[in-house]
Each structure stands twice: as structure tokens, then as C-alpha cells.
Scaffold this active site. Structure first.
Site, PDB file in Angstrom:
ATOM      1  N   CYS A  95       0.826  -1.217   0.000  1.00 22.43           N
ATOM      2  CA  CYS A  95       0.000   0.000   0.000  1.00 22.43           C
ATOM      3  C   CYS A  95       0.857   1.262   0.000  1.00 22.43           C
ATOM      4  O   CYS A  95       0.675   2.147  -0.827  1.00 22.43           O
ATOM      5  CB  CYS A  95      -0.930   0.005   1.204  1.00 22.43           C
ATOM      6  SG  CYS A  95      -1.890   1.523   1.306  1.00 22.43           S
ATOM      7  N   CYS A 104      -1.453   1.834  -3.089  1.00 26.75           N
ATOM      8  CA  CYS A 104      -2.425   2.931  -2.879  1.00 26.75           C
ATOM      9  C   CYS A 104      -1.793   4.311  -2.821  1.00 26.75           C
ATOM     10  O   CYS A 104      -2.253   5.235  -3.499  1.00 26.75           O
ATOM     11  CB  CYS A 104      -3.203   2.735  -1.573  1.00 26.75           C
ATOM     12  SG  CYS A 104      -3.333   1.058  -0.973  1.00 26.75           S
ATOM     13  N   LYS A 151       0.224   5.447  -6.018  1.00 20.05           N
ATOM     14  CA  LYS A 151      -0.756   5.450  -7.108  1.00 20.05           C
ATOM     15  C   LYS A 151      -1.673   6.663  -7.001  1.00 20.05           C
ATOM     16  O   LYS A 151      -1.917   7.356  -7.987  1.00 20.05           O
ATOM     17  CB  LYS A 151      -1.583   4.168  -7.068  1.00 20.05           C
ATOM     18  CG  LYS A 151      -2.765   4.162  -8.022  1.00 20.05           C
ATOM     19  CD  LYS A 151      -3.729   3.053  -7.688  1.00 20.05           C
ATOM     20  CE  LYS A 151      -4.542   3.392  -6.446  1.00 20.05           C
ATOM     21  NZ  LYS A 151      -5.424   2.269  -6.057  1.00 20.05           N
ATOM     22  N   TYR A 200      -8.562  -3.600 -11.799  1.00 16.49           N
ATOM     23  CA  TYR A 200      -8.512  -2.188 -11.414  1.00 16.49           C
ATOM     24  C   TYR A 200      -7.106  -1.611 -11.503  1.00 16.49           C
ATOM     25  O   TYR A 200      -6.939  -0.436 -11.845  1.00 16.49           O
ATOM     26  CB  TYR A 200      -9.139  -1.964 -10.037  1.00 16.49           C
ATOM     27  CG  TYR A 200      -8.363  -2.486  -8.858  1.00 16.49           C
ATOM     28  CD1 TYR A 200      -7.448  -1.676  -8.194  1.00 16.49           C
ATOM     29  CD2 TYR A 200      -8.548  -3.784  -8.381  1.00 16.49           C
ATOM     30  CE1 TYR A 200      -6.731  -2.141  -7.108  1.00 16.49           C
ATOM     31  CE2 TYR A 200      -7.842  -4.253  -7.298  1.00 16.49           C
ATOM     32  CZ  TYR A 200      -6.934  -3.438  -6.659  1.00 16.49           C
ATOM     33  OH  TYR A 200      -6.216  -3.894  -5.595  1.00 16.49           O
ATOM     34  N   GLU A 212      -6.507   1.658 -13.710  1.00 15.11           N
ATOM     35  CA  GLU A 212      -6.037   2.870 -13.035  1.00 15.11           C
ATOM     36  C   GLU A 212      -4.782   3.412 -13.697  1.00 15.11           C
ATOM     37  O   GLU A 212      -4.674   4.612 -13.967  1.00 15.11           O
ATOM     38  CB  GLU A 212      -5.777   2.580 -11.554  1.00 15.11           C
ATOM     39  CG  GLU A 212      -7.051   2.420 -10.737  1.00 15.11           C
ATOM     40  CD  GLU A 212      -6.795   1.986  -9.301  1.00 15.11           C
ATOM     41  OE1 GLU A 212      -7.697   2.169  -8.481  1.00 15.11           O
ATOM     42  OE2 GLU A 212      -5.694   1.453  -9.002  1.00 15.11           O
ATOM     43  N   HIS A 220     -28.063  20.346  -2.790  1.00 12.29           N
ATOM     44  CA  HIS A 220     -28.098  20.849  -4.166  1.00 12.29           C
ATOM     45  C   HIS A 220     -27.224  22.100  -4.313  1.00 12.29           C
ATOM     46  O   HIS A 220     -27.171  22.906  -3.400  1.00 12.29           O
ATOM     47  CB  HIS A 220     -29.559  21.201  -4.508  1.00 12.29           C
ATOM     48  CG  HIS A 220     -29.752  21.640  -5.923  1.00 12.29           C
ATOM     49  ND1 HIS A 220     -29.723  20.757  -6.976  1.00 12.29           N
ATOM     50  CD2 HIS A 220     -29.954  22.875  -6.456  1.00 12.29           C
ATOM     51  CE1 HIS A 220     -29.921  21.430  -8.104  1.00 12.29           C
ATOM     52  NE2 HIS A 220     -30.052  22.721  -7.813  1.00 12.29           N
ATOM     53  N   GLU A 224     -26.586  14.109  -5.089  1.00 14.46           N
ATOM     54  CA  GLU A 224     -27.992  14.279  -4.709  1.00 14.46           C
ATOM     55  C   GLU A 224     -28.888  13.313  -5.481  1.00 14.46           C
ATOM     56  O   GLU A 224     -29.987  12.962  -5.035  1.00 14.46           O
ATOM     57  CB  GLU A 224     -28.450  15.719  -4.929  1.00 14.46           C
ATOM     58  CG  GLU A 224     -28.552  16.150  -6.376  1.00 14.46           C
ATOM     59  CD  GLU A 224     -29.001  17.606  -6.524  1.00 14.46           C
ATOM     60  OE1 GLU A 224     -30.155  17.898  -6.158  1.00 14.46           O
ATOM     61  OE2 GLU A 224     -28.192  18.428  -6.991  1.00 14.46           O
TER      62      GLU A 224
END
Length: 452
Positions: free
Chosen positions: A43, A48, A51, A178, A182, A435, A440
Site C-alpha cells: 500500500c 495505494c 498510485k 482495477y 487505473e 443541491h 444528490e
């Protein structure tokens, strides 16, 4: 029998460090940890953290173009890879120091050495020393797998991508998970001519079909040359780069080829099967719900068990292990409803069941909307985002939430709390919209687009 330690941890990644720190610092155990490479594990050093910093870097090219559309006068300039890489490597060094200090400050003895298991209570270090412990925790993580075909050794993996001397002009990324997706987005954003091969029919296998379909479309629209149903047959070094022959008959030359074709648990030459630890498919350590192996004194957490290979999951498994073994509070690991994010461009956030998986289990309703977000639309871009809820007809519970949008990772963390709590579609409906935001839409979708 008197042991040298109450706990010996093999592996200094997120899971191993957390377990060691908490066992020593909170439970008062005598703990040692061995790490043969850099502290922080995949990681922090190869995953992570670097990256995500590259994701940030790659987003500024699009941001600069958008800024002009919003009336800003932008200075021309390109991306300086050596300057960025220098800062990145300094940050990884800093984080390794943080991890080392965490262990030191909690009284964990560390060994910068490879450790192998000799018996149920003994490990042997590459220095030749042997240490005994009442409990051994396996936290060695995983490692990229390279396919086997002529010239495969010419390629790099995600481990090396952060340390390239120079950014390639043309790169081929092989894989559809992934990590592959990525890095295709990252390098494309940094100005690299990016081609991606995936042997399957669609990228991001296992994720919601509609969500991954949109990610695929947006990647192609952003300039990634994505070839599905395509793999590499052979590669060889040529004067101007690496020549690649594909299964679809095409031949291309790239400056770099990167494999992101899966990862395997780090269990080879660890002495595990000899002492009775059972290994499953691909060398994964087999454990029960308490992370205990077939040898009662040996436990395993994180990617080495190949359960859910995510950093926060390894940390949770480490915490549950300490609760179970050192705090007298048997705590099974909870792998249900884990939110996750894929840092493609656009990002994808997901929790729970895909529409396809939910449909096989029970009758469902699907609430879904796709639209152009205000910020990008104003800048003249055609990007689309997706908000999707998969709902049980019977219980009304939200079984799955899938978001494809900028900042989807931030959104899914919060939506994940509601889904984990068992929120119903009506709970979402009762929540007033914020909003104007993209998210939303999660609380304003009134009618299902389909039932199944």
C-alpha cells in the site's frame, strides 16, 4: 516452554504493522516483526499511496483545460516526471520512517530480514538467527504475477512503474482489473500514448456491468486505445523499443509494456506446508473466520490469504486477530459489505451487490441515472456520470450502490455507512438532497428503471 516473544509478525505492511502495534501497545504483548523489503508494504510503497499521488498528478492536465473554459488564463507547460518522481520517492521514504517509528514507539522489536517458518513456534531469519514465539502471524502480502511467454521478461509491473527513469512516450498495459485500468488512466493523463489489452469481453470483471461499461466508454473517449478480447503472443527488444505481437494479429512497438495481470500471495519458500499450514489456490494461506491456519499457533491476515485484497481489510483483520488472541474477545472478520473505489478517470465507487449478482439472489428493482455533471459540461466536455441503487423488492434494503463520477471514492465511503446499516430505499428517499451536487441523485431517484 518459555518463548522469545508472545507474537512474531512476518511482514511489515499495513496489516502486519497494525497487528504488531496494537498487540504490543494496547495488549502489552512482547512482539517482534521481520520485513525483508521496505516498511509500509504494498500500500505505502507500491500501491495505494504512490498510485493516488500519480492519480492527482494526472488529473491536472484536464483541470488546466477546464480552467481555461472557466475564464482563467493558463500558462503553457508540460509535465516534469523527474521532479514529480523525486518528490514521490521522498514521500515514500518519509512514510517508511513513520511506520518504523510506530513500531519502535510501541516497543516492537524489528528485524530487517526475511523470515521463514521452521515449526509451529519458530521462525528463522535470513541472518541465520532463530526466534521462538507463542503465536506467529503471517502478513507477507502479495506480489505481481508475470505471464509466461516469449519476451515476457521485457515488461515491467506496477512495482516498477513509480521508479522509471523517464516517462515513456508509448506504453502498452496488459490486463483488465482495477490496477491495469487505473494506470492506463494515470499514464494517459500524464500525456503518454496509452494502449490497453485485455483478454476478456469487458474490463473490471466482477463489478456491476453498467458501471464498468461506462468506465470503459469514458476511458476510450479520453484517448486510451483499449482492445478487448486481446492478449500478447510474444515480445522482443527492437531498436526503437519493445515489439509486441497480439492475438488479434496486430504488431506494435512500445517504449514500455506493463503487466497488470493479477497478484499472487507471497508464500513460496516460507516453509509453511512443511509445518502443516494449508495453502489453497495460487498459494493462498487457508484460514478460518478468525484468521487461524491449520496450525493453531499460526495466523494469517491480508493479501497472503487472498480473501479481500484491500489495505483497510488487512488492517481490520489485524485488529480482529489481536482482539481474538491477545484481548480474550473472539472476533470473527467481517467481510460483508465492504465499500471500495477504483481510481480510474472517472472514478468508480461501489458497495454491495452488482445488479447481476443481486438478480440471481432475489427479485430486485434498479434505480439508475446517468447525466453530464455541471462542472465538466460547462467546460464543454461530454463526460457522463452514473448513480445506481440496487434494491430488494421484498425487504426494500439497498443491496448495492454503484457510482461512476469524479470523487466517487469520497461519495461511496459515506453511502457505504447507510448500506452497511441496512438502509432501505425509503431511507434514501427521506433524505433531503444537497443541491447542486452530483450525489444528490442518490436520494432523488423515485421510479425504478427496471425490475428483475
Amino acid at each position: 516452554m518459555a518463548f522469545d516473544y508472545d507474537l512474531f509478525v512476518i511482514g511489515g505492511g499495513s496489516g502486519g504493522v497494525r497487528a504488531a502495534r496494537v498487540a504490543a501497545g494496547e495488549a502489552g504483548a512482547k512482539v517482534a516483526l521481520a520485513e525483508e523489503d521496505r516498511y509500509g508494504g504494498t500500500c505505502v510503497q507500491r500501491g495505494c499511496v504512490p498510485k493516488k499521488l500519480m492519480v492527482f498528478a494526472s488529473g491536472y492536465s484536464e483541470m488546466a483545460r477546464d480552467a481555461q473554459a472557466y475564464g482563467w488564463t493558463m500558462m503553457a507547460g508540460g509535465f516534469d516526471w523527474p521532479a514529480f518522481r523525486g518528490k514521490l520517492e521522498a514521500e515514500l521514504d518519509r512514510l517508511e520512517g513513520v511506520y518504523r517509528n510506530i513500531l519502535k514507539n510501541n516497543g516492537v522489536e524489528t528485524f530487517d530480514a526475511r523470515a521463514r517458518v521452521v515449526d509451529a513456534h519458530t521462525v528463522e531469519l535470513s541472518t541465520g538467527e532463530r526466534k521462538t514465539a507463542k503465536h506467529i502471524l503471517l502478513a507477507m502480502g502479495g506480489w505481481p504475477v508475470r505471464p509466461d511467454f516469449p519476451g515476457a521478461e521485457l515488461a515491467i509491473t506496477s512495482n516498477e512503474i513509480f521508479h522509471l527513469e523517464e516517462l515513456p512516450k508509448r506504453i502498452l498495459i496488459v490486463g483488465g482489473g482495477y490496477i491495469a485500468c487505473e494506470f492506463a488512466c494515470i499514464l494517459n493523463g500524464l500525456g503518454v500514448e496509452t494502449t490497453q489489452f485485455y483478454r476478456g469481453a469487458q474490463i473490471l470483471r466482477g463489478f456491476d456491468d453498467e458501471a464498468r461499461g461506462l468506465v470503459s466508454e469514458e476511458m476510450i473517449q479520453n484517448g486510451i486505445d483499449l482492445h478487448l478480447g486481446t492478449n500478447v503472443l510474444e515480445m522482443k527488444k527492437v531498436d526503437d523499443g519493445i515489439w509486441v505481437k497480439a492475438t488479434n494479429g496486430t504488431e506494435h512497438v512500445f517504449d514500455q509494456v506493463m503487466f497488470a495481470t493479477g497478484r499472487a500471495p507471497n508464500t513460496s519458500d516460507m516453509g509453511l506446508e512443511e509445518v502443516g499450514v494449508k495453502l489453497g489456490r495460487g498459494g493462498a494461506v487457508e484460514v478460518d473466520e478468525y484468521s487461524q491456519t491449520a496450525v493453531p499457533s499460526i495466523y494469517a491476515i491480508g493479501d497472503v490469504t487472498n480473501r479481500v485484497n484491500l489495505t483497510p481489510v488487512a488492517i481490520r483483520e489485524g485488529m480482529a486477530f489481536v482482539e481474538t488472541v491477545f484481548k480474550g474477545n473472539p472476533t470473527p472478520v467481517d467481510h460483508d459489505l465492504i465499500p471500495s473505489a477504483i481510481f480510474t478517470q472517472p472514478e468508480m465507487g461501489t458497495i454491495g451487490l452488482s445488479e447481476e449478482a443481486a438478480r440471481e439472489r432475489e427479485e430486485i428493482e434498479v434505480y439508475c441515472t446517468s447525466f453530464k455533471p455541471m462542472q465538466q459540461s460547462f467546460a464543454g466536455r461530454t463526460d457522463r456520470v452514473l448513480m445506481k441503487l440496487v434494491v430488494s423488492k421484498e425487504s426494500r434494503k439497498v443491496l448495492g450502490c454503484h457510482i461512476v463520477a469524479p470523487q466517487a471514492g469520497e461519495m461511496i465511503q459515506l453511502a457505504g455507512i447507510a448500506v452497511k446499516m441496512g438502509a432501505t430505499k425509503e431511507d434514501f428517499d427521506r433524505t433531503v438532497a444537497v443541491h447542486p451536487t452530483m450525489s444528490e441523485e442518490l436520494v432523488t431517484m423515485r421510479s425504478p428503471v427496471r425490475s428483475a
